[in-house]
Design an enzyme around this catalytic site. Sequence first.
Site, PDB file in Angstrom:
ATOM      1  N   ASP A 109      15.447   9.813  71.013  1.00  0.00           N
ATOM      2  CA  ASP A 109      14.670   9.290  71.753  1.00  0.00           C
ATOM      3  C   ASP A 109      13.984  10.110  72.611  1.00  0.00           C
ATOM      4  O   ASP A 109      14.238  11.338  72.458  1.00  0.00           O
ATOM      5  CB  ASP A 109      15.312   7.989  72.493  1.00  0.00           C
ATOM      6  CG  ASP A 109      14.470   6.771  72.894  1.00  0.00           C
ATOM      7  OD1 ASP A 109      13.397   7.109  73.611  1.00  0.00           O
ATOM      8  OD2 ASP A 109      14.671   5.827  72.356  1.00  0.00           O
TER       9      ASP A 109
ATOM     10  N   ASP B 104      14.693  -1.803  72.552  1.00  0.00           N
ATOM     11  CA  ASP B 104      14.192  -0.790  72.343  1.00  0.00           C
ATOM     12  C   ASP B 104      15.428   0.123  71.629  1.00  0.00           C
ATOM     13  O   ASP B 104      16.167   0.800  72.699  1.00  0.00           O
ATOM     14  CB  ASP B 104      13.441   0.061  73.717  1.00  0.00           C
ATOM     15  CG  ASP B 104      12.974   1.327  73.202  1.00  0.00           C
ATOM     16  OD1 ASP B 104      12.890   1.652  71.830  1.00  0.00           O
ATOM     17  OD2 ASP B 104      12.200   1.875  74.100  1.00  0.00           O
ATOM     18  N   VAL B 105      15.753  -0.109  70.382  1.00  0.00           N
ATOM     19  CA  VAL B 105      17.123   0.594  70.005  1.00  0.00           C
ATOM     20  C   VAL B 105      16.503   1.567  68.920  1.00  0.00           C
ATOM     21  O   VAL B 105      17.640   2.419  68.733  1.00  0.00           O
ATOM     22  CB  VAL B 105      17.734  -0.623  69.204  1.00  0.00           C
ATOM     23  CG1 VAL B 105      18.294  -1.758  70.048  1.00  0.00           C
ATOM     24  CG2 VAL B 105      16.919  -1.225  68.043  1.00  0.00           C
ATOM     25  N   LYS B 106      15.530   1.821  68.561  1.00  0.00           N
ATOM     26  CA  LYS B 106      14.970   2.740  67.684  1.00  0.00           C
ATOM     27  C   LYS B 106      15.907   3.073  66.353  1.00  0.00           C
ATOM     28  O   LYS B 106      16.224   4.306  66.118  1.00  0.00           O
ATOM     29  CB  LYS B 106      14.637   4.313  68.500  1.00  0.00           C
ATOM     30  CG  LYS B 106      13.470   4.085  69.350  1.00  0.00           C
ATOM     31  CD  LYS B 106      13.029   5.305  70.052  1.00  0.00           C
ATOM     32  CE  LYS B 106      11.800   5.132  70.812  1.00  0.00           C
ATOM     33  NZ  LYS B 106      11.994   4.297  72.299  1.00  0.00           N
ATOM     34  N   ARG B 107      16.340   2.036  65.845  1.00  0.00           N
ATOM     35  CA  ARG B 107      17.554   2.221  64.789  1.00  0.00           C
ATOM     36  C   ARG B 107      16.408   2.525  63.619  1.00  0.00           C
ATOM     37  O   ARG B 107      15.227   2.097  63.465  1.00  0.00           O
ATOM     38  CB  ARG B 107      18.050   0.968  64.618  1.00  0.00           C
ATOM     39  CG  ARG B 107      19.005   0.521  65.782  1.00  0.00           C
ATOM     40  CD  ARG B 107      20.068   1.738  66.227  1.00  0.00           C
ATOM     41  NE  ARG B 107      20.970   0.827  67.009  1.00  0.00           N
ATOM     42  CZ  ARG B 107      21.244   1.479  68.347  1.00  0.00           C
ATOM     43  NH1 ARG B 107      20.306   2.312  68.934  1.00  0.00           N
ATOM     44  NH2 ARG B 107      22.022   0.705  69.201  1.00  0.00           N
TER      45      ARG B 107
END
Lengths: 314, 314
Positions: A109, B104-107
């Site tokens: 991130d 908001d995990v951006k997996r």
Amino acid sequence: MFVDRLIQQIKEKKSNIVVGLDPRLDMIPKHIREKSYRMYGKNLRGAAEAIWTFNKEIIESVYDLIPAVKPQIAFYEQYGLEGLESYQKTCRLAQEKGLLVIGDVKRGDIGTTSKAYSDAHLGLTDVEGERIEAFPTDAITVNPYLGDDCLKEFMKDIVDYEKGMFVLVKTSNPTSGQLQDLEAGGKRIYEIVAHLVHQWSREMMGAHQYSSVGAVVGATYPEQAKNLRRLMPTSYFLVPGYGAQGGTAKDIIDCFDERGLGAIINSSRDILYAYQKENSEYKEQNFGRAARNAVLKMQEEINGLLLEQGKQYW
Amino acid sequence: MFVDRLIQQIKEKKSNIVVGLDPRLDMIPKHIREKSYRMYGKNLRGAAEAIWTFNKEIIESVYDLIPAVKPQIAFYEQYGLEGLESYQKTCRLAQEKGLLVIGDVKRGDIGTTSKAYSDAHLGLTDVEGERIEAFPTDAITVNPYLGDDCLKEFMKDIVDYEKGMFVLVKTSNPTSGQLQDLEAGGKRIYEIVAHLVHQWSREMMGAHQYSSVGAVVGATYPEQAKNLRRLMPTSYFLVPGYGAQGGTAKDIIDCFDERGLGAIINSSRDILYAYQKENSEYKEQNFGRAARNAVLKMQEEINGLLLEQGKQYW
């Protein structure tokens, strides 16, 4: 330092195999599931406890044969807090058994947020001066799409806590080329990422010409792997895609250097669920022995080929 | 459908602001922290409960002014299981208050693993036929580095459960250009990702010419945002980087279409910790009111500029 501990384990155990702890509920032996549902119900807790029971026996069956395990956190996260508790317990047990634990979390991130992920998985979390471990792992996988801001934050904890990371360079899945293989200024994107990884690797070199900053390089793309070995001479490769995804010993041989070092090969399904194979001599009660046998078979395949090519490290 | 619910909220509340719930323990008012430590100790539980108390008041102070919140999971994950429990409770409370929750995990991972992440955050987890919610969110952020294999898995749940996703296209951080701005075949990487997102967006169109498949486009790169608005005409933009990271109303104005739709603007620090600003009229006891005031001020800035440009949607 992470990479030195890894190489020491590899040499002691004569093995470069990582067992991927990717629990799939429907493939866990029925007797384990049913006992867990009787105790906890058909809910997240029941599923999580079945996973934990399964993992325990897998770890106890193979720990003396392998340097590391790689739990894939998604397979725990899907069972919520209960699943993540099984992830924690699995990581702890593996460490107690002397294994290195590579958390396959693929986090990444912007700077301050990556710092939080790094605290969670590599460093310690600060609560008013108390330093507390959130998830006990020795190394993690990291996604590079956001660039150096992100990698830098993980790097701090790698240095301070002697941890490691494996940056996604060329992944094993069918569409990995969609972005990773694009050519920019005469170089593929994965080559450009490899260059970044190589630069970071210089910051945390161990005793054997390898760094605690490694790379994920899929077994399913042997040509690219050969190229990447050259571009990242100081990075250990974490190689997924062996077995169920189609990679063979021949496909991963160029991930190793001339000394037979430089790569750890992950296998998940073929080991965990070896008892289910069509010609398996094991019943579901003996899934642990089936897994052990599958590790030994894989070790024979890989070490056999290394020996054949004069890349014997043991 | 996610995008229609989002647009409905935007129109009702005359607001396109998303409050980023990124709790930073050292910025939470002292009276909250101290009370929590007295009850639970200076440990992960104490930290997690302080975060939950803080979030509760923030949500109760602003829910009627905004369409959605965006908790950043890293800031909870760093406090282990206890932190993730606060994440769950925060998501649930926000939903109870009628807000949409963007995790908001951006997996992002290979196919079968992305499916597990998708079950965890968008769909439901199957335990022997029982379908259970692990983490209650309406949409998530997704990392595209592994290509379509990954996006496809999230897409299934977006269709089946009417959820949404925002794919990282051009992130707000300083080094986002390292990979995202590289030029391949005459196109920037972020433009190529934008093309993928646009293709997926056609699979889940809502009533207002927008899709539940959106994109993350940083407020800190206004030129790129303008270009991306054209390349992804059917994707809602989730725009981070406003305020503390340097983005202003002028920087984000081109993320909106001619109707004043098409973008939700995230602000975290400037709202959550408004009470700490140098010239703040609020004391730490009134951090909720300070946050509310900061939302109103931001709304005025953005809606003022939309009005000025004839992009009034309300």
